[in-house]
Motif scaffolding. Structure first.
Motif, PDB file in Angstrom:
ATOM      1  N   ASN A   1       3.072   3.339  47.569  1.00  0.00           N
ATOM      2  CA  ASN A   1       3.946   2.332  47.064  1.00  0.00           C
ATOM      3  C   ASN A   1       5.198   1.890  47.468  1.00  0.00           C
ATOM      4  O   ASN A   1       5.765   0.844  47.639  1.00  0.00           O
ATOM      5  CB  ASN A   1       3.769   2.252  45.675  1.00  0.00           C
ATOM      6  CG  ASN A   1       2.342   1.995  45.102  1.00  0.00           C
ATOM      7  OD1 ASN A   1       1.393   1.366  45.823  1.00  0.00           O
ATOM      8  ND2 ASN A   1       1.986   2.459  43.789  1.00  0.00           N
ATOM      9  N   ASP A   2       5.935   3.300  47.784  1.00  0.00           N
ATOM     10  CA  ASP A   2       7.532   3.241  48.162  1.00  0.00           C
ATOM     11  C   ASP A   2       7.632   3.812  49.687  1.00  0.00           C
ATOM     12  O   ASP A   2       8.793   4.131  49.944  1.00  0.00           O
ATOM     13  CB  ASP A   2       8.134   3.780  47.084  1.00  0.00           C
ATOM     14  CG  ASP A   2       7.557   5.341  47.033  1.00  0.00           C
ATOM     15  OD1 ASP A   2       6.781   6.066  47.657  1.00  0.00           O
ATOM     16  OD2 ASP A   2       8.586   6.169  46.164  1.00  0.00           O
ATOM     17  N   LYS A   3       6.820   3.816  50.487  1.00  0.00           N
ATOM     18  CA  LYS A   3       6.865   4.433  51.772  1.00  0.00           C
ATOM     19  C   LYS A   3       6.233   3.600  52.793  1.00  0.00           C
ATOM     20  O   LYS A   3       4.927   3.426  52.720  1.00  0.00           O
ATOM     21  CB  LYS A   3       6.509   5.897  51.687  1.00  0.00           C
ATOM     22  CG  LYS A   3       7.144   6.754  51.057  1.00  0.00           C
ATOM     23  CD  LYS A   3       6.562   8.340  51.105  1.00  0.00           C
ATOM     24  CE  LYS A   3       7.581   9.452  50.759  1.00  0.00           C
ATOM     25  NZ  LYS A   3       8.288   9.089  49.377  1.00  0.00           N
ATOM     26  N   LEU A   4       6.938   2.936  53.681  1.00  0.00           N
ATOM     27  CA  LEU A   4       6.462   2.306  54.810  1.00  0.00           C
ATOM     28  C   LEU A   4       6.510   3.218  56.138  1.00  0.00           C
ATOM     29  O   LEU A   4       7.603   3.335  56.512  1.00  0.00           O
ATOM     30  CB  LEU A   4       7.104   0.955  54.900  1.00  0.00           C
ATOM     31  CG  LEU A   4       6.770  -0.075  55.875  1.00  0.00           C
ATOM     32  CD1 LEU A   4       5.134  -0.374  55.627  1.00  0.00           C
ATOM     33  CD2 LEU A   4       7.619  -1.380  55.966  1.00  0.00           C
ATOM     34  N   LEU A   5       5.432   3.335  56.785  1.00  0.00           N
ATOM     35  CA  LEU A   5       5.555   4.085  58.006  1.00  0.00           C
ATOM     36  C   LEU A   5       5.280   3.298  59.233  1.00  0.00           C
ATOM     37  O   LEU A   5       4.466   2.205  59.250  1.00  0.00           O
ATOM     38  CB  LEU A   5       4.175   5.065  58.006  1.00  0.00           C
ATOM     39  CG  LEU A   5       4.146   5.936  59.325  1.00  0.00           C
ATOM     40  CD1 LEU A   5       5.085   7.044  59.498  1.00  0.00           C
ATOM     41  CD2 LEU A   5       2.816   6.649  59.168  1.00  0.00           C
TER      42      LEU A   5
ATOM     43  N   ILE B   1      16.675  -7.420  58.672  1.00  0.00           N
ATOM     44  CA  ILE B   1      15.949  -8.062  57.738  1.00  0.00           C
ATOM     45  C   ILE B   1      14.795  -7.030  57.040  1.00  0.00           C
ATOM     46  O   ILE B   1      14.692  -6.889  55.779  1.00  0.00           O
ATOM     47  CB  ILE B   1      14.939  -9.207  58.337  1.00  0.00           C
ATOM     48  CG1 ILE B   1      15.893 -10.274  58.906  1.00  0.00           C
ATOM     49  CG2 ILE B   1      14.048  -9.950  57.249  1.00  0.00           C
ATOM     50  CD1 ILE B   1      15.652 -11.301  59.718  1.00  0.00           C
ATOM     51  N   ILE B   2      14.256  -6.417  57.930  1.00  0.00           N
ATOM     52  CA  ILE B   2      13.259  -5.406  57.319  1.00  0.00           C
ATOM     53  C   ILE B   2      13.941  -4.251  56.468  1.00  0.00           C
ATOM     54  O   ILE B   2      13.745  -4.021  55.296  1.00  0.00           O
ATOM     55  CB  ILE B   2      12.585  -4.460  58.312  1.00  0.00           C
ATOM     56  CG1 ILE B   2      11.601  -5.417  58.844  1.00  0.00           C
ATOM     57  CG2 ILE B   2      11.740  -3.370  57.780  1.00  0.00           C
ATOM     58  CD1 ILE B   2      10.968  -5.053  60.310  1.00  0.00           C
ATOM     59  N   LYS B   3      15.045  -3.992  56.717  1.00  0.00           N
ATOM     60  CA  LYS B   3      15.968  -2.885  56.067  1.00  0.00           C
ATOM     61  C   LYS B   3      16.312  -3.232  54.840  1.00  0.00           C
ATOM     62  O   LYS B   3      16.238  -2.684  53.732  1.00  0.00           O
ATOM     63  CB  LYS B   3      17.056  -2.306  56.961  1.00  0.00           C
ATOM     64  CG  LYS B   3      18.072  -1.299  56.133  1.00  0.00           C
ATOM     65  CD  LYS B   3      17.142   0.156  55.949  1.00  0.00           C
ATOM     66  CE  LYS B   3      18.374   0.823  55.481  1.00  0.00           C
ATOM     67  NZ  LYS B   3      17.784   1.969  54.424  1.00  0.00           N
TER      68      LYS B   3
ATOM     69  N   GLU C   1      13.292  -3.373  47.484  1.00  0.00           N
ATOM     70  CA  GLU C   1      12.388  -3.178  46.921  1.00  0.00           C
ATOM     71  C   GLU C   1      12.095  -1.504  46.803  1.00  0.00           C
ATOM     72  O   GLU C   1      10.975  -1.041  46.125  1.00  0.00           O
ATOM     73  CB  GLU C   1      10.959  -3.534  47.992  1.00  0.00           C
ATOM     74  CG  GLU C   1      11.198  -5.174  47.854  1.00  0.00           C
ATOM     75  CD  GLU C   1       9.868  -5.985  47.601  1.00  0.00           C
ATOM     76  OE1 GLU C   1       9.008  -5.555  46.889  1.00  0.00           O
ATOM     77  OE2 GLU C   1       9.932  -7.192  47.730  1.00  0.00           O
ATOM     78  N   ASN C   2      13.031  -0.929  47.072  1.00  0.00           N
ATOM     79  CA  ASN C   2      13.091   0.662  46.826  1.00  0.00           C
ATOM     80  C   ASN C   2      11.980   1.401  47.760  1.00  0.00           C
ATOM     81  O   ASN C   2      11.300   2.132  47.245  1.00  0.00           O
ATOM     82  CB  ASN C   2      13.141   1.188  45.416  1.00  0.00           C
ATOM     83  CG  ASN C   2      14.210   0.670  44.655  1.00  0.00           C
ATOM     84  OD1 ASN C   2      15.499   0.983  45.104  1.00  0.00           O
ATOM     85  ND2 ASN C   2      14.033   0.212  43.652  1.00  0.00           N
ATOM     86  N   VAL C   3      12.015   0.821  49.013  1.00  0.00           N
ATOM     87  CA  VAL C   3      10.789   1.473  49.909  1.00  0.00           C
ATOM     88  C   VAL C   3      11.443   2.102  51.074  1.00  0.00           C
ATOM     89  O   VAL C   3      12.353   1.586  51.586  1.00  0.00           O
ATOM     90  CB  VAL C   3      10.038   0.278  50.597  1.00  0.00           C
ATOM     91  CG1 VAL C   3       8.978   0.795  51.693  1.00  0.00           C
ATOM     92  CG2 VAL C   3       9.326  -0.455  49.296  1.00  0.00           C
ATOM     93  N   GLU C   4      11.285   3.497  51.118  1.00  0.00           N
ATOM     94  CA  GLU C   4      11.747   4.151  52.166  1.00  0.00           C
ATOM     95  C   GLU C   4      10.886   3.644  53.609  1.00  0.00           C
ATOM     96  O   GLU C   4       9.693   3.663  53.531  1.00  0.00           O
ATOM     97  CB  GLU C   4      11.472   5.571  52.040  1.00  0.00           C
ATOM     98  CG  GLU C   4      11.867   6.620  53.049  1.00  0.00           C
ATOM     99  CD  GLU C   4      11.475   8.186  52.766  1.00  0.00           C
ATOM    100  OE1 GLU C   4      12.009   8.795  53.569  1.00  0.00           O
ATOM    101  OE2 GLU C   4      11.001   8.304  51.753  1.00  0.00           O
ATOM    102  N   LEU C   5      11.835   3.798  54.453  1.00  0.00           N
ATOM    103  CA  LEU C   5      11.183   3.314  55.975  1.00  0.00           C
ATOM    104  C   LEU C   5      11.142   4.750  56.684  1.00  0.00           C
ATOM    105  O   LEU C   5      12.271   5.453  56.863  1.00  0.00           O
ATOM    106  CB  LEU C   5      12.159   2.455  56.834  1.00  0.00           C
ATOM    107  CG  LEU C   5      12.599   1.079  56.182  1.00  0.00           C
ATOM    108  CD1 LEU C   5      13.207   0.209  56.957  1.00  0.00           C
ATOM    109  CD2 LEU C   5      11.056   0.389  55.662  1.00  0.00           C
ATOM    110  N   ILE C   6       9.856   5.022  57.234  1.00  0.00           N
ATOM    111  CA  ILE C   6       9.775   6.375  57.794  1.00  0.00           C
ATOM    112  C   ILE C   6       9.229   5.906  59.448  1.00  0.00           C
ATOM    113  O   ILE C   6       8.446   5.014  59.597  1.00  0.00           O
ATOM    114  CB  ILE C   6       8.529   7.130  57.059  1.00  0.00           C
ATOM    115  CG1 ILE C   6       9.006   7.400  55.778  1.00  0.00           C
ATOM    116  CG2 ILE C   6       8.125   8.246  58.016  1.00  0.00           C
ATOM    117  CD1 ILE C   6       7.774   7.967  54.934  1.00  0.00           C
TER     118      ILE C   6
END
Length: 154
Positions: free
Chosen positions: A107-111, A124-126, A132-137
């Protein structure tokens, strides 16, 4: 399973979703999957069969480079951001699709398959990921590439 499932195997599971909605073209969606998703999520019809490859579905914002999806979601009053397809590499095509570059692994990690910081609309993505408190990996210093969206089963 509806009859189109057998004709369109490659699109039948390419359904985009977040915590509130699922997006697809029902003529490509297997009946049993459509019914299951409909129990907990609102269905939003889009014309694109490859929904997951065309969208990044954060819980409160959708990102797409597909103008048709963008217009449909605006009409549905869904928070949507339009980004460019320029700079997304896809072998054999002039450009790829934003949803094909990544997928949620929790739910909080986008690979991402490639270095998203090299993408023209990275800001924009960042920004949305931060809200949304999502970590970009992602792997650093690699091409930003569409290898086909990651379909989460969580």
């Amino acid at each position: 399973v509806n009859s189109n499932f057998l004709k369109n195997k490659e699109v039948s599971l390419n359904i985009a979703f977040n915590n509130r909605f699922f997006f697809h073209n029902e003529k490509f969606t297997p009946t049993d999957i459509f019914k299951k998703l409909s129990k907990n999520k609102e269905y939003i019809k889009i014309n694109q069969g490859y929904a997951n490859c065309s969208m990044i579905c954060f819980n409160n914002t959708i990102i797409t480079s597909d103008i048709g999806i963008y217009k449909t979601l605006l009409k549905e009053k869904i928070n949507v951001k339009l980004v460019t397809a320029d700079g997304i590499l896809l072998n054999g095509y002039s450009n790829g699709f934003i949803g094909g570059t990544c997928g949620f692994i929790s739910n909080d990690k986008l690979l991402f398959y490639g270095d998203v910081t090299k993408y023209k609309d990275y800001d924009i993505i960042k920004k949305i990921a931060d809200i949304e408190n999502v970590e970009l990996i992602f792997p650093k210093n690699t091409d930003f590439v569409d290898l086909g969206g990651i379909i989460s089963i969580n």
